[in-house]
Design a protein around this motif. Structure first.
Motif, PDB file in Angstrom:
ATOM      1  N   ASP A   7       0.831  -1.202   0.000  1.00 56.28           N
ATOM      2  CA  ASP A   7       0.000   0.000   0.000  1.00 56.28           C
ATOM      3  C   ASP A   7       0.866   1.253   0.000  1.00 56.28           C
ATOM      4  OD1 ASP A   7      -2.558  -1.149  -0.071  1.00 56.28           O
ATOM      5  OD2 ASP A   7      -2.604  -1.431   2.101  1.00 56.28           O
ATOM      6  N   CYS A   8       1.927   1.235   0.786  1.00 55.87           N
ATOM      7  CA  CYS A   8       2.835   2.372   0.848  1.00 55.87           C
ATOM      8  C   CYS A   8       3.515   2.595  -0.504  1.00 55.87           C
ATOM      9  CB  CYS A   8       3.874   2.146   1.944  1.00 55.87           C
ATOM     10  SG  CYS A   8       4.897   3.579   2.331  1.00 55.87           S
ATOM     11  N   PHE A   9       3.973   1.515  -1.132  1.00 54.47           N
ATOM     12  CA  PHE A   9       4.576   1.623  -2.461  1.00 54.47           C
ATOM     13  C   PHE A   9       3.557   2.168  -3.469  1.00 54.47           C
ATOM     14  CE2 PHE A   9       8.075  -1.867  -1.949  1.00 54.47           C
ATOM     15  CZ  PHE A   9       8.758  -1.039  -1.088  1.00 54.47           C
ATOM     16  N   SER A  10       2.287   1.795  -3.298  1.00 50.57           N
ATOM     17  CA  SER A  10       1.237   2.325  -4.174  1.00 50.57           C
ATOM     18  C   SER A  10       1.132   3.834  -4.026  1.00 50.57           C
ATOM     19  CB  SER A  10      -0.112   1.678  -3.842  1.00 50.57           C
ATOM     20  OG  SER A  10      -0.065   0.280  -4.000  1.00 50.57           O
ATOM     21  N   GLY A  11       1.297   4.315  -2.792  1.00 50.60           N
ATOM     22  CA  GLY A  11       1.284   5.747  -2.565  1.00 50.60           C
ATOM     23  C   GLY A  11       2.454   6.450  -3.234  1.00 50.60           C
ATOM     24  N   ILE A  12       3.625   5.818  -3.187  1.00 45.92           N
ATOM     25  CA  ILE A  12       4.792   6.369  -3.889  1.00 45.92           C
ATOM     26  C   ILE A  12       4.500   6.476  -5.378  1.00 45.92           C
ATOM     27  CG2 ILE A  12       7.162   5.869  -4.596  1.00 45.92           C
ATOM     28  CD1 ILE A  12       7.680   4.723  -1.850  1.00 45.92           C
ATOM     29  N   TRP A  13       3.896   5.426  -5.933  1.00 40.61           N
ATOM     30  CA  TRP A  13       3.561   5.451  -7.357  1.00 40.61           C
ATOM     31  C   TRP A  13       2.584   6.589  -7.667  1.00 40.61           C
ATOM     32  CZ3 TRP A  13      -1.410   4.827  -9.293  1.00 40.61           C
ATOM     33  CH2 TRP A  13      -1.498   4.937 -10.687  1.00 40.61           C
ATOM     34  N   ALA A  14       1.565   6.770  -6.825  1.00 40.21           N
ATOM     35  CA  ALA A  14       0.578   7.817  -7.071  1.00 40.21           C
ATOM     36  C   ALA A  14       1.237   9.191  -7.094  1.00 40.21           C
ATOM     37  CB  ALA A  14      -0.517   7.768  -6.002  1.00 40.21           C
ATOM     38  N   ARG A  15       2.133   9.439  -6.165  1.00 35.38           N
ATOM     39  CA  ARG A  15       2.833  10.721  -6.117  1.00 35.38           C
ATOM     40  C   ARG A  15       3.668  10.928  -7.379  1.00 35.38           C
ATOM     41  NH1 ARG A  15       5.025  13.947  -1.713  1.00 35.38           N
ATOM     42  NH2 ARG A  15       6.853  15.123  -2.415  1.00 35.38           N
ATOM     43  N   ALA A  16       4.413   9.890  -7.754  1.00 30.69           N
ATOM     44  CA  ALA A  16       5.282   9.996  -8.924  1.00 30.69           C
ATOM     45  C   ALA A  16       4.475  10.112 -10.211  1.00 30.69           C
ATOM     46  CB  ALA A  16       6.219   8.791  -8.994  1.00 30.69           C
ATOM     47  N   ALA A  17       3.333   9.433 -10.278  1.00 28.47           N
ATOM     48  CA  ALA A  17       2.487   9.511 -11.473  1.00 28.47           C
ATOM     49  C   ALA A  17       1.963  10.929 -11.660  1.00 28.47           C
ATOM     50  CB  ALA A  17       1.335   8.523 -11.367  1.00 28.47           C
ATOM     51  N   GLN A  18       1.610  11.571 -10.557  1.00 28.26           N
ATOM     52  CA  GLN A  18       1.138  12.951 -10.651  1.00 28.26           C
ATOM     53  C   GLN A  18       2.267  13.874 -11.125  1.00 28.26           C
ATOM     54  OE1 GLN A  18      -1.427  14.538 -10.887  1.00 28.26           O
ATOM     55  NE2 GLN A  18      -0.966  16.654 -10.330  1.00 28.26           N
ATOM     56  N   GLN A  19       3.457  13.670 -10.580  1.00 32.07           N
ATOM     57  CA  GLN A  19       4.589  14.511 -10.957  1.00 32.07           C
ATOM     58  C   GLN A  19       4.997  14.283 -12.411  1.00 32.07           C
ATOM     59  OE1 GLN A  19       7.415  13.291  -7.956  1.00 32.07           O
ATOM     60  NE2 GLN A  19       6.744  14.855  -6.503  1.00 32.07           N
ATOM     61  N   ARG A  20       4.928  13.038 -12.852  1.00 32.36           N
ATOM     62  CA  ARG A  20       5.416  12.694 -14.186  1.00 32.36           C
ATOM     63  C   ARG A  20       4.370  12.921 -15.275  1.00 32.36           C
ATOM     64  NH1 ARG A  20       9.832   9.614 -15.642  1.00 32.36           N
ATOM     65  NH2 ARG A  20       9.766   8.662 -17.722  1.00 32.36           N
ATOM     66  N   PHE A  21       3.124  12.570 -14.986  1.00 30.32           N
ATOM     67  CA  PHE A  21       2.076  12.600 -16.019  1.00 30.32           C
ATOM     68  C   PHE A  21       0.992  13.653 -15.768  1.00 30.32           C
ATOM     69  CE2 PHE A  21       3.327   8.081 -15.329  1.00 30.32           C
ATOM     70  CZ  PHE A  21       4.113   7.930 -16.462  1.00 30.32           C
ATOM     71  N   GLY A  22       0.927  14.180 -14.559  1.00 35.63           N
ATOM     72  CA  GLY A  22      -0.168  15.090 -14.216  1.00 35.63           C
ATOM     73  C   GLY A  22      -1.517  14.416 -14.333  1.00 35.63           C
ATOM     74  N   SER A  23      -1.564  13.142 -13.933  1.00 33.19           N
ATOM     75  CA  SER A  23      -2.748  12.326 -14.200  1.00 33.19           C
ATOM     76  C   SER A  23      -3.822  12.422 -13.126  1.00 33.19           C
ATOM     77  CB  SER A  23      -2.339  10.857 -14.372  1.00 33.19           C
ATOM     78  OG  SER A  23      -1.596  10.402 -13.257  1.00 33.19           O
ATOM     79  N   LEU A  24      -3.482  12.935 -11.943  1.00 31.64           N
ATOM     80  CA  LEU A  24      -4.467  12.979 -10.868  1.00 31.64           C
ATOM     81  C   LEU A  24      -5.409  14.156 -11.026  1.00 31.64           C
ATOM     82  CD1 LEU A  24      -2.429  10.949  -9.658  1.00 31.64           C
ATOM     83  CD2 LEU A  24      -2.924  11.950  -7.422  1.00 31.64           C
TER      84      LEU A  24
END
Length: 282
Positions: free
Chosen positions: A200-217
């Motif tokens: 779950d924690c790693f999933s949170g890391i991915w969510a943060r990085a996805a927002q920074q990289r793709f602006g997907s959130l």
């Protein structure tokens, strides 16, 4: 979540149609509540610790609906996002190459090296095959039966299973598997909770990085993920199944724990912050 029009993964294996495994290459219903809850309750998500042998193929064909195709496309893009994020993290923080997993889409039931899979079992990661397995109907169940709707709730589920692959790449699953083999059932369950909360924690890391990289959130996406984490906590699942809440049987963690560790990964973006094994309080 903004995902349409982006690259899909070439690591999708599509078993939803007759004829065995077939590559989807980035293209693109529902179990009863009791069966689904039973699958989650017995910790199917931890099948990475079990090797029952045998390569699996599709055992039945099923009608593929437009909703199924949309789900397949969504999963393909989400998987591609995880590939880019974890490739960069592995290179930057570890100086290592991230080996991408496969993600097997099926509908109805299929076989894996970790045993049988069906809509009732929920998504899971199988370490002998280095692959995640997912019935696209699960997203319907997630929304309609578990009350965790939204694209990002579904993305959280995918990211959680891929996080198990990250653990496999880091050698964590092998160590945990060896340790659990020497433990009592209660201690083994407690160790399983730690592996799941780290995912779950790693999933949170991915969510943060996805927002920074793709602006997907988009607005409300993190709330969707937090709600999904709450709905699939062991205590909530046992309560909703009409069972007495029994903490010693937990294999994934409580709703509050799952939310907290996802948030910890999202807020920190740091692998070291996800060390659930050294944590004195989960």
């Amino acid at each position: 979540m903004k995902w349409q029009g982006r690259r899909g993964s070439s690591n999708i294996v599509d078993r939803r149609r007759a004829g065995g495994a077939k590559r989807a290459g980035g293209i693109g219903g529902v179990a009863g509540l009791l069966l689904l809850l039973a699958g989650w309750y017995f910790g199917v998500d931890t099948s990475q610790f079990v090797d029952l042998g045998g390569e699996g193929q599709s055992s039945q064909s099923a009608e593929i609906t437009p909703a199924d195709e949309r789900a397949a496309q969504f999963v393909s893009v989400t998987l591609a996002d995880t590939e880019e994020v974890w490739r960069e993290i592995f290179q930057r923080e570890l100086g290592e190459t991230y080996q991408e997993p496969k993600l097997v889409l099926f509908k109805g039931q299929t076989q894996s090296a970790c045993g049988g899979a069906s809509a009732a079992t929920g998504p899971f990661y199988c370490s002998p095959e280095r692959a995640a397995f997912l019935d696209t109907d699960f997203f319907v169940t997630l929304e309609r039966r578990l009350g965790a709707g939204g694209d990002f709730a579904a993305a959280y589920v995918v990211a959680h299973e891929i996080a198990h692959h990250v653990q496999n790449e880091l050698g964590i699953l092998e160590q945990v598997n060896q340790a659990r083999a020497r433990m009592s059932e209660a201690d083994s369950n407690a160790m399983s909770v730690r592996i799941e909360l780290q995912a779950d924690c790693f999933s949170g890391i991915w969510a943060r990085a996805a927002q920074q990289r793709f602006g997907s959130l988009e607005e409300g996406d993190i709330a969707e993920a937090m709600n999904a984490a709450a709905q699939i906590g062991d205590d909530t699942l046992q309560r909703n199944a009409g069972r007495t809440v029994r903490p010693h049987t937990f294999t994934h963690g409580t709703s509050e724990q799952r939310q907290r560790w996802f948030a910890r990964g999202y807020e920190s973006g740091n692998l070291n912050a996800c060390d659930t094994f050294s944590a004195t309080q989960l």
